[in-house]
Motif scaffolding. Structure first.
Motif, PDB file in Angstrom:
ATOM      1  N   GLY A 120      41.285  74.049  23.073  1.00 35.84           N
ATOM      2  CA  GLY A 120      40.809  72.814  22.475  1.00 35.84           C
ATOM      3  C   GLY A 120      40.837  72.921  20.965  1.00 35.84           C
ATOM      4  N   TYR A 121      41.046  71.794  20.309  1.00 34.82           N
ATOM      5  CA  TYR A 121      41.108  71.785  18.844  1.00 34.82           C
ATOM      6  C   TYR A 121      40.727  70.395  18.362  1.00 34.82           C
ATOM      7  CZ  TYR A 121      42.812  73.350  14.277  1.00 34.82           C
ATOM      8  OH  TYR A 121      42.905  73.727  12.963  1.00 34.82           O
ATOM      9  N   THR A 122      40.420  70.282  17.083  1.00 33.22           N
ATOM     10  CA  THR A 122      40.047  68.987  16.521  1.00 33.22           C
ATOM     11  C   THR A 122      41.244  68.047  16.510  1.00 33.22           C
ATOM     12  OG1 THR A 122      40.486  69.872  14.311  1.00 33.22           O
ATOM     13  CG2 THR A 122      38.211  69.920  15.086  1.00 33.22           C
ATOM     14  N   ARG A 123      40.981  66.783  16.786  1.00 32.87           N
ATOM     15  CA  ARG A 123      42.042  65.793  16.814  1.00 32.87           C
ATOM     16  C   ARG A 123      42.587  65.540  15.414  1.00 32.87           C
ATOM     17  NH1 ARG A 123      42.060  60.944  20.890  1.00 32.87           N
ATOM     18  NH2 ARG A 123      41.568  62.009  22.830  1.00 32.87           N
ATOM     19  N   PRO A 124      43.909  65.398  15.292  1.00 33.81           N
ATOM     20  CA  PRO A 124      44.453  64.982  13.987  1.00 33.81           C
ATOM     21  C   PRO A 124      44.100  63.524  13.715  1.00 33.81           C
ATOM     22  CG  PRO A 124      46.182  65.039  15.643  1.00 33.81           C
ATOM     23  CD  PRO A 124      44.949  65.603  16.298  1.00 33.81           C
ATOM     24  N   VAL A 125      44.031  63.174  12.458  1.00 34.64           N
ATOM     25  CA  VAL A 125      43.710  61.802  12.059  1.00 34.64           C
ATOM     26  C   VAL A 125      44.873  61.235  11.258  1.00 34.64           C
ATOM     27  CG1 VAL A 125      41.231  62.208  12.042  1.00 34.64           C
ATOM     28  CG2 VAL A 125      42.542  62.617   9.956  1.00 34.64           C
ATOM     29  N   LEU A 126      44.900  59.912  11.156  1.00 36.54           N
ATOM     30  CA  LEU A 126      45.950  59.255  10.400  1.00 36.54           C
ATOM     31  C   LEU A 126      45.781  59.522   8.908  1.00 36.54           C
ATOM     32  CD1 LEU A 126      46.163  55.821  12.211  1.00 36.54           C
ATOM     33  CD2 LEU A 126      47.799  57.683  12.328  1.00 36.54           C
ATOM     34  N   ARG A 127      46.812  60.051   8.301  1.00 39.61           N
ATOM     35  CA  ARG A 127      46.802  60.323   6.864  1.00 39.61           C
ATOM     36  C   ARG A 127      48.085  59.778   6.250  1.00 39.61           C
ATOM     37  NH1 ARG A 127      44.584  65.281   8.808  1.00 39.61           N
ATOM     38  NH2 ARG A 127      42.461  65.641   8.065  1.00 39.61           N
ATOM     39  N   SER A 128      48.115  59.761   4.928  1.00 36.84           N
ATOM     40  CA  SER A 128      49.300  59.303   4.221  1.00 36.84           C
ATOM     41  C   SER A 128      50.461  60.250   4.498  1.00 36.84           C
ATOM     42  CB  SER A 128      49.025  59.243   2.711  1.00 36.84           C
ATOM     43  OG  SER A 128      47.957  58.364   2.442  1.00 36.84           O
ATOM     44  N   ASP A 129      51.621  59.659   4.699  1.00 42.45           N
ATOM     45  CA  ASP A 129      52.831  60.442   4.968  1.00 42.45           C
ATOM     46  C   ASP A 129      53.887  60.055   3.938  1.00 42.45           C
ATOM     47  OD1 ASP A 129      54.835  61.970   5.966  1.00 42.45           O
ATOM     48  OD2 ASP A 129      54.967  60.977   7.915  1.00 42.45           O
ATOM     49  N   GLU A 130      54.092  60.949   2.968  1.00 42.00           N
ATOM     50  CA  GLU A 130      55.024  60.647   1.889  1.00 42.00           C
ATOM     51  C   GLU A 130      56.456  60.546   2.388  1.00 42.00           C
ATOM     52  OE1 GLU A 130      52.773  62.928   1.826  1.00 42.00           O
ATOM     53  OE2 GLU A 130      51.336  62.219   0.320  1.00 42.00           O
ATOM     54  N   THR A 131      56.775  61.178   3.502  1.00 44.02           N
ATOM     55  CA  THR A 131      58.132  61.134   4.040  1.00 44.02           C
ATOM     56  C   THR A 131      58.232  60.166   5.220  1.00 44.02           C
ATOM     57  OG1 THR A 131      57.656  63.002   5.519  1.00 44.02           O
ATOM     58  CG2 THR A 131      58.529  63.508   3.321  1.00 44.02           C
ATOM     59  N   GLY A 132      57.299  59.215   5.304  1.00 46.91           N
ATOM     60  CA  GLY A 132      57.283  58.302   6.436  1.00 46.91           C
ATOM     61  C   GLY A 132      58.521  57.427   6.530  1.00 46.91           C
ATOM     62  N   PHE A 133      59.131  57.107   5.372  1.00 50.30           N
ATOM     63  CA  PHE A 133      60.321  56.258   5.415  1.00 50.30           C
ATOM     64  C   PHE A 133      61.521  56.978   6.033  1.00 50.30           C
ATOM     65  CE2 PHE A 133      60.655  58.683   1.578  1.00 50.30           C
ATOM     66  CZ  PHE A 133      62.005  58.872   1.364  1.00 50.30           C
ATOM     67  N   LEU A 134      61.423  58.304   6.196  1.00 51.40           N
ATOM     68  CA  LEU A 134      62.497  59.054   6.844  1.00 51.40           C
ATOM     69  C   LEU A 134      62.257  59.238   8.346  1.00 51.40           C
ATOM     70  CD1 LEU A 134      62.970  61.898   4.193  1.00 51.40           C
ATOM     71  CD2 LEU A 134      64.364  59.851   4.483  1.00 51.40           C
TER      72      LEU A 134
END
Length: 474
Positions: free
Chosen positions: A135-149
């Protein structure tokens, strides 16, 4: 945990059995040693000093056994406060060691059944079946500088670049060949391709074709207008196919980009044993557990042995759970235990903070009570456990401890109502970086052109000298 007969006079007691008939039981007092380590939701230790107060589904079933089989018990603690591992001399530590030496008669907590443990103690009919996972902590939505790729994978982007090069080469060669044919037919003058007699030599024509082809192919791919229109049937066929392909690619890119913005997918830190071993995340393992023994004895090149450098053996269950919630490490336990942690957190704050790796290890493992080898009590306990399974009582007890976990068992990223996040400036850093790199490249190209112009003007003689040199001598 284990049962050890307590020197006390036996008593006769009339009890109702599970089918309602009245039978006479001989009451024997037993002493059950209880580990100070917790294994939620089966055994939850509420205090660390005797008399120990324990709750949980495993403890409730022990109470049912005490009532139906007619015995009472007290809880004690194993001396070294762990589950127990096998030592090189064949002896066992922890509560398993107490059971193996016959110091107690039965465990009041559950153990995962393994071949090595089965040679040291006897196990009851399975209380439940589960598998080990992390088990591990859930990731959260963060800014993604490479999102356009992200709309295309790396191989698709590489294929796009290769296609640009191939289409450019095909357009350039066909355009150059078509220009040569038109020039030879007309014998001079400027053709419809824009080539003047001064530039009809081989290298000048190739440079002009390459320049126009590169500008047109790149502009068409980006949907930009170009003043030059391809001429010649061959060039127009290639141009038409490229326009169609560029339209399809850009339409798919825009659709995928919108989809990633509307329904973003979170990347899990790991989802299997191999992925955890390849990461830098620490794996918290209970002291004296089956997982610790497996990691320490597995070959280093195996997935389990690969966790040896990441492993942290924790003697304190509360410390391990605290590190799980704050993201210090990945917590190693059974799936049902992690569901209990999810249920507990969701009941307190109404949100899901944890996730479980979907790919467990060890396969399906039986969780059972333990006895000394040859214990006559095992057959009686097996009979009670079988009846409790047939009546659905054990499953009812287990499900009652994880009622709120169903919301947290949904795929990570599916609950967007609580994680909506507006786009910020950081989301556009990647696009702005590409734009800035283009501006910088244009400035460098302009500087090179200016430098070439000034260098060429200095190397050429003045206009008056060129005029005098061209006048014939008298």
């Amino acid at each position: 945990m284990g049962l050890n007969k307590w020197t006390a006079p036996n008593e006769d007691m009339n009890l109702l059995d599970m089918y309602g008939s009245r039978r006479k039981y001989e009451v024997t007092r037993y002493r059950l040693p209880s580990l100070s380590l917790k294994w939620q939701p089966f055994s939850i230790i509420l205090n660390d000093a005797p008399p120990f107060e324990v709750i949980g589904s495993a403890k409730e079933v022990v109470d049912i056994m005490a009532e139906k089989l007619g015995f009472c018990y007290t809880l004690v603690r194993a001396s070294d406060t762990d589950w127990g591992i096998e030592l090189p001399d064949g002896s066992w530590t922890g509560s398993l060691g107490m059971l193996n030496r016959g110091e107690v008669d039965m465990s009041a907590s559950l153990y995962t059944v393994s071949q090595a443990r089965s040679q040291a103690v006897a196990f009851s009919y399975p209380f439940t079946v589960d598998q080990f996972t992390f088990g591990y902590t859930r990731p959260v939505l963060r800014s993604d500088e490479t999102g356009f790729l992200k709309p295309f994978s790396l191989p698709v982007w590489a294929l796009q670049v290769a296609t640009l090069v191939v289409v450019f080469a095909a357009t350039c060669l066909i355009h150059l060949g078509h220009s040569k044919i038109n020039t030879s037919r007309r014998g001079g003058g400027e053709g419809d391709d824009g080539l003047t007699p001064r530039r009809r030599d081989h290298w000048a024509g190739a440079a002009t074709s390459a320049e126009r082809s590169a500008c047109w192919v790149y502009s068409a791919f980006l949907g930009q207008s170009v003043p030059w229109v391809p001429s010649g049937s061959g060039v127009r066929v290639v141009a038409g196919l490229w326009l169609l392909a560029a339209y399809i690619v850009t339409a798919v890119y825009r659709s995928n980009l919108v989809a990633t913005l509307v329904l973003p997918k979170l990347q899990l830190p790991f989802n299997s044993l191999e992925e955890l071993g390849a990461s830098s995340i620490t794996a918290w393992v209970p002291k004296g557990s089956r997982v610790q023994q497996a990691i320490e004895t597995s070959p280093p090149e195996s997935p389990m042995g690969g966790l040896r450098s990441n492993m942290f053996v924790g003697p304190s269950i509360p410390e391990g759970v605290a590190g799980l919630y704050n993201g210090t490490w990945a917590y190693t336990t059974t799936t049902r235990t992690l569901h209990y942690f999810m249920d507990l957190h969701f009941a307190q704050v109404g949100s899901c903070k944890l996730y479980t790796a979907s790919n467990g290890f060890f396969g399906a493992s039986s969780l059972s009570y333990a006895f000394p080898l040859g214990s006559p009590l095992k057959a009686k306990v097996d009979s009670v456990i079988l009846r409790l399974h047939d009546s659905g009582i054990i499953e009812y007890l287990l499900q009652g401890q994880v009622r709120n976990s169903s919301e947290c068992l949904k795929p990570v990223g599916s609950r967007l109502d609580s994680v909506e996040r507006p786009l910020g400036v950081s989301d556009y850093i990647g696009v702005f970086s590409v734009f800035g790199a283009g501006i910088l490249l244009s400035a460098v190209a302009l500087a090179c052109e200016v430098a070439v112009f000034f260098w060429g003007s200095k190397s050429r003689p003045p206009v008056s000298q060129r005029a005098n040199s061209s006048t014939p001598a008298e």
